[in-house]
Design a protein around this motif. Structure first.
Motif, PDB file in Angstrom:
ATOM      1  N   GLY A 116      30.595  61.106  32.634  1.00 37.63           N
ATOM      2  CA  GLY A 116      30.342  62.243  31.999  1.00 37.63           C
ATOM      3  C   GLY A 116      31.160  63.448  32.408  1.00 37.63           C
ATOM      4  N   LYS A 117      31.743  63.186  33.637  1.00 36.53           N
ATOM      5  CA  LYS A 117      32.401  64.552  34.390  1.00 36.53           C
ATOM      6  C   LYS A 117      33.541  64.930  33.583  1.00 36.53           C
ATOM      7  CE  LYS A 117      30.811  63.362  38.871  1.00 36.53           C
ATOM      8  NZ  LYS A 117      29.707  64.432  39.108  1.00 36.53           N
ATOM      9  N   THR A 118      33.888  66.309  33.653  1.00 39.53           N
ATOM     10  CA  THR A 118      35.051  66.789  33.603  1.00 39.53           C
ATOM     11  C   THR A 118      35.879  66.913  34.552  1.00 39.53           C
ATOM     12  OG1 THR A 118      33.912  68.392  31.822  1.00 39.53           O
ATOM     13  CG2 THR A 118      36.017  68.988  32.511  1.00 39.53           C
ATOM     14  N   ILE A 119      37.318  66.368  34.489  1.00 43.05           N
ATOM     15  CA  ILE A 119      38.104  65.997  35.269  1.00 43.05           C
ATOM     16  C   ILE A 119      39.068  67.122  35.509  1.00 43.05           C
ATOM     17  CG2 ILE A 119      39.504  64.540  36.450  1.00 43.05           C
ATOM     18  CD1 ILE A 119      36.699  63.362  36.178  1.00 43.05           C
ATOM     19  N   LEU A 120      39.204  68.168  36.488  1.00 42.40           N
ATOM     20  CA  LEU A 120      40.101  68.977  36.953  1.00 42.40           C
ATOM     21  C   LEU A 120      40.556  69.113  38.249  1.00 42.40           C
ATOM     22  CD1 LEU A 120      38.083  71.459  34.623  1.00 42.40           C
ATOM     23  CD2 LEU A 120      40.571  70.951  34.230  1.00 42.40           C
ATOM     24  N   PRO A 121      41.839  69.840  38.475  1.00 42.73           N
ATOM     25  CA  PRO A 121      42.765  70.060  37.828  1.00 42.73           C
ATOM     26  C   PRO A 121      43.881  69.086  37.247  1.00 42.73           C
ATOM     27  CG  PRO A 121      43.191  71.053  39.808  1.00 42.73           C
ATOM     28  CD  PRO A 121      41.969  70.154  40.035  1.00 42.73           C
ATOM     29  N   TRP A 122      43.563  67.971  37.747  1.00 48.32           N
ATOM     30  CA  TRP A 122      44.337  66.953  37.390  1.00 48.32           C
ATOM     31  C   TRP A 122      43.568  65.673  37.128  1.00 48.32           C
ATOM     32  CZ3 TRP A 122      44.361  68.130  42.663  1.00 48.32           C
ATOM     33  CH2 TRP A 122      43.857  67.219  43.474  1.00 48.32           C
ATOM     34  N   PRO A 123      44.004  64.637  36.013  1.00 50.05           N
ATOM     35  CA  PRO A 123      43.122  63.566  35.757  1.00 50.05           C
ATOM     36  C   PRO A 123      43.884  62.394  36.686  1.00 50.05           C
ATOM     37  CG  PRO A 123      44.803  63.995  34.035  1.00 50.05           C
ATOM     38  CD  PRO A 123      45.085  65.102  34.953  1.00 50.05           C
ATOM     39  N   SER A 143      49.180  84.968  40.290  1.00 53.81           N
ATOM     40  CA  SER A 143      50.297  85.514  40.071  1.00 53.81           C
ATOM     41  C   SER A 143      51.716  84.791  39.947  1.00 53.81           C
ATOM     42  CB  SER A 143      50.541  86.954  41.252  1.00 53.81           C
ATOM     43  OG  SER A 143      50.657  86.103  42.451  1.00 53.81           O
ATOM     44  N   SER A 144      51.271  83.518  39.867  1.00 52.66           N
ATOM     45  CA  SER A 144      52.577  82.513  39.748  1.00 52.66           C
ATOM     46  C   SER A 144      52.288  81.373  38.920  1.00 52.66           C
ATOM     47  CB  SER A 144      53.012  82.014  41.116  1.00 52.66           C
ATOM     48  OG  SER A 144      51.878  81.239  41.806  1.00 52.66           O
ATOM     49  N   ALA A 145      52.880  80.546  38.647  1.00 49.58           N
ATOM     50  CA  ALA A 145      52.816  79.423  37.506  1.00 49.58           C
ATOM     51  C   ALA A 145      51.782  78.603  38.156  1.00 49.58           C
ATOM     52  CB  ALA A 145      54.258  79.085  37.109  1.00 49.58           C
ATOM     53  N   ALA A 146      51.216  77.871  37.472  1.00 52.72           N
ATOM     54  CA  ALA A 146      50.150  76.904  37.976  1.00 52.72           C
ATOM     55  C   ALA A 146      50.264  75.587  37.091  1.00 52.72           C
ATOM     56  CB  ALA A 146      48.603  77.462  38.108  1.00 52.72           C
ATOM     57  N   PRO A 147      50.154  74.424  37.711  1.00 51.22           N
ATOM     58  CA  PRO A 147      50.230  73.327  36.983  1.00 51.22           C
ATOM     59  C   PRO A 147      48.373  72.701  36.591  1.00 51.22           C
ATOM     60  CG  PRO A 147      50.352  72.889  39.241  1.00 51.22           C
ATOM     61  CD  PRO A 147      50.442  74.262  39.137  1.00 51.22           C
ATOM     62  N   VAL A 148      48.472  72.319  35.610  1.00 53.88           N
ATOM     63  CA  VAL A 148      47.053  71.757  35.113  1.00 53.88           C
ATOM     64  C   VAL A 148      47.144  70.552  34.244  1.00 53.88           C
ATOM     65  CG1 VAL A 148      45.895  74.145  35.440  1.00 53.88           C
ATOM     66  CG2 VAL A 148      46.893  73.403  33.300  1.00 53.88           C
ATOM     67  N   GLY A 149      46.366  69.668  34.333  1.00 57.56           N
ATOM     68  CA  GLY A 149      45.856  68.596  33.487  1.00 57.56           C
ATOM     69  C   GLY A 149      44.377  68.289  33.607  1.00 57.56           C
ATOM     70  N   PRO A 199      49.416  61.876  31.823  1.00 63.08           N
ATOM     71  CA  PRO A 199      48.999  60.341  32.533  1.00 63.08           C
ATOM     72  C   PRO A 199      48.837  60.336  33.861  1.00 63.08           C
ATOM     73  CG  PRO A 199      51.253  60.742  32.106  1.00 63.08           C
ATOM     74  CD  PRO A 199      50.806  62.071  31.471  1.00 63.08           C
ATOM     75  N   PRO A 200      48.351  59.186  34.180  1.00 59.87           N
ATOM     76  CA  PRO A 200      48.175  59.175  35.592  1.00 59.87           C
ATOM     77  C   PRO A 200      49.594  59.428  36.445  1.00 59.87           C
ATOM     78  CG  PRO A 200      47.197  57.233  34.706  1.00 59.87           C
ATOM     79  CD  PRO A 200      47.980  58.002  33.558  1.00 59.87           C
ATOM     80  N   ASN A 201      49.230  60.168  37.573  1.00 61.43           N
ATOM     81  CA  ASN A 201      50.288  60.477  38.512  1.00 61.43           C
ATOM     82  C   ASN A 201      51.207  61.600  38.017  1.00 61.43           C
ATOM     83  OD1 ASN A 201      51.456  60.152  41.162  1.00 61.43           O
ATOM     84  ND2 ASN A 201      53.024  58.845  40.489  1.00 61.43           N
ATOM     85  N   THR A 210      55.333  62.938  38.780  1.00 62.39           N
ATOM     86  CA  THR A 210      56.416  62.939  37.473  1.00 62.39           C
ATOM     87  C   THR A 210      56.733  63.821  36.847  1.00 62.39           C
ATOM     88  OG1 THR A 210      55.028  61.807  35.993  1.00 62.39           O
ATOM     89  CG2 THR A 210      55.737  60.314  37.320  1.00 62.39           C
ATOM     90  N   GLY A 211      55.790  64.795  36.602  1.00 63.12           N
ATOM     91  CA  GLY A 211      55.668  66.069  35.730  1.00 63.12           C
ATOM     92  C   GLY A 211      55.570  65.724  34.442  1.00 63.12           C
ATOM     93  N   GLU A 212      55.157  64.403  33.974  1.00 64.58           N
ATOM     94  CA  GLU A 212      55.000  64.048  32.729  1.00 64.58           C
ATOM     95  C   GLU A 212      54.131  64.838  32.039  1.00 64.58           C
ATOM     96  OE1 GLU A 212      54.673  60.263  29.402  1.00 64.58           O
ATOM     97  OE2 GLU A 212      55.023  60.071  31.488  1.00 64.58           O
ATOM     98  N   ALA A 213      54.101  65.645  30.893  1.00 60.87           N
ATOM     99  CA  ALA A 213      53.016  66.450  30.245  1.00 60.87           C
ATOM    100  C   ALA A 213      52.278  67.296  31.009  1.00 60.87           C
ATOM    101  CB  ALA A 213      52.320  65.307  29.411  1.00 60.87           C
ATOM    102  N   VAL A 214      52.547  67.544  32.146  1.00 61.81           N
ATOM    103  CA  VAL A 214      51.728  68.573  32.893  1.00 61.81           C
ATOM    104  C   VAL A 214      51.942  69.850  32.340  1.00 61.81           C
ATOM    105  CG1 VAL A 214      51.619  69.801  34.923  1.00 61.81           C
ATOM    106  CG2 VAL A 214      52.156  67.358  35.110  1.00 61.81           C
ATOM    107  N   ARG A 215      50.711  70.679  32.004  1.00 56.64           N
ATOM    108  CA  ARG A 215      50.886  71.770  31.433  1.00 56.64           C
ATOM    109  C   ARG A 215      51.130  73.018  32.701  1.00 56.64           C
ATOM    110  NH1 ARG A 215      51.490  74.277  26.618  1.00 56.64           N
ATOM    111  NH2 ARG A 215      50.399  72.461  25.722  1.00 56.64           N
ATOM    112  N   VAL A 216      52.237  73.747  32.446  1.00 51.08           N
ATOM    113  CA  VAL A 216      52.495  74.766  33.457  1.00 51.08           C
ATOM    114  C   VAL A 216      52.092  76.259  32.806  1.00 51.08           C
ATOM    115  CG1 VAL A 216      54.086  75.884  34.869  1.00 51.08           C
ATOM    116  CG2 VAL A 216      54.285  73.474  34.547  1.00 51.08           C
ATOM    117  N   LEU A 217      51.067  76.819  33.318  1.00 48.07           N
ATOM    118  CA  LEU A 217      50.474  78.048  32.988  1.00 48.07           C
ATOM    119  C   LEU A 217      51.182  79.253  33.472  1.00 48.07           C
ATOM    120  CD1 LEU A 217      46.579  77.172  32.475  1.00 48.07           C
ATOM    121  CD2 LEU A 217      48.313  77.228  30.583  1.00 48.07           C
TER     122      LEU A 217
END
Length: 356
Positions: free
Chosen positions: A102-109, A196-202, A327-329, A333-340
């Motif tokens: 049931g957990k919400t998984i952050l900031p990467w899955p 104050s700088s870009a941040a990766p999230v998933g 996706p995993p990892n 790899t940078g795949e589909a990571v949201r950069v805010l």
């Protein structure tokens, strides 16, 4: 969707060791006229006081046939009861649970291989919490309690500000809202870069559906995915392949049988509203739909193959199909990571409902 009741057709035949019973939830929540006195000092917006449990404060929301319990720790979907019957493979409020139920998984899955990734020209290292696979698993927020912002009869909103730290030197505020109506439960998560700088999230959600007496083998699954990820023995992706002709092809819907999965999927078919819809069928004839908007481009499926050690839970008592934004990892790899960018927000919505 029909509003016909499902009670008595098998939804209630759940393993008592792995479900949150009505009496347990009512006691923990202090719900109803006969509520136990709540613990002092835990007052939340709009709904009075809350009992403190191993999973933090509990928030009950209701509408029609649906009753939901959200736990403050990891913004967990702890219980979804339809016509009084528990639909989730879950755990009691005073149990920290297993398998990230049931957990919400952050900031990467999922995993970061070796816990090491590069971002903005800097090599970063997060703690390895899965030593057997030398991986950083499921982010940094699995055992932190989110703050209540609003709690109404049919909705609850929580927030958490993740401060910069070693390996993740970014400031990101997360807000989550669970709402319930006569259809089911929906969840919207919003991430905002407060730094104050870009941040990766998933992110992902790790809710399990409970299987009936026949376990996962007897469940039917319709998964609208064209592609799956091949992995090494540490579950790190090594490439992708088409599901066609493989045991991972559930596009037309079929019984899961003996297929074992801890498998990521992508290239999801979508309906006219842009949603990808997963259909679960239980042996008693009940059906549940998991839907997710276009922000969720990936699914991680786990067939609950490891038996519980603490509660003697049999293996394959349920299944999790996790909506994932990447996706995993992905941090490697940078795949589909949201950069805010600073001040930027991003939101994603998924939900569960009965199809009966």
């Amino acid at each position: 969707m029909s509003d016909s009741a499902t009670e008595g057709r098998g939804w209630s035949r759940r393993n008592a060791l792995t479900t949150l019973t009505a009496s347990t939830a009512a006691t923990a929540l202090g719900a109803g006229a006969a509520a136990a006195q709540p613990a002092p000092g835990h007052r939340g917006p709009g709904r009075g006081r809350y009992e403190q449990t191993a999973n933090g404060r509990l928030y009950e929301i209701r509408s029609g046939r649906n009753r939901v319990v959200v736990a403050g720790v990891a913004a967990t979907l702890l219980s979804w009861r339809l016509d009084g019957a528990e639909m989730l493979l879950t755990h009691a409020p005073d149990d920290p649970g297993e398998g990230y139920q049931g957990k919400t998984i952050l900031p990467w899955p999922n995993r970061i291989d070796q816990g090491s990734y590069e971002f903005g020209g800097e090599q970063l290292q997060v703690p390895i919490n899965e030593p057997s696979r030398q991986a950083a698993l499921h982010g940094l927020m699995n055992f932190v309690e989110w703050e209540p912002v609003h709690h109404g009869a049919d909705s609850v909103r929580l927030r958490y500000l993740l401060h910069p730290q070693y390996g993740y030197p970014f400031s990101v505020e997360f807000s989550i809202e669970y709402t319930v109506d006569h259809h089911g439960v929906r969840c919207t998560l919003t991430a905002e870069n407060r730094g104050s700088s870009a941040a990766p999230v998933g992110w992902a959600n790790h809710t399990y559906l409970a299987a009936g007496p026949g376990g996962t083998d007897r469940m039917r699954l319709r998964l609208p995915a064209e592609t799956y990820y091949r992995t090494d023995d540490r579950l790190i992706p090594t490439g992708t392949a088409a599901v066609s002709g493989t045991e991972y092809d559930f596009r037309e819907g079929r019984e899961i049988g003996s297929t074992e999965m801890d498998t990521a999927f992508k290239d999801l078919a979508r309906d006219e509203h842009g949603n990808a819809v997963v259909r679960f069928g239980l042996e008693d004839g009940g059906q549940v739909l998991l839907w997710m908007d276009e922000a969720y481009g990936y699914l991680q499926v786990y067939t609950d193959d490891a038996p519980s050690e603490s509660r003697e839970q049999p293996a394959r008592s349920g299944i999790t199909v996790e909506p994932n934004t990447c996706p995993p990892n992905a941090f490697v790899t940078g795949e589909a990571v949201r950069v805010l960018q600073p001040g930027e927000r991003h939101a994603a919505t998924w939900g569960l409902r009965s199809a009966n």
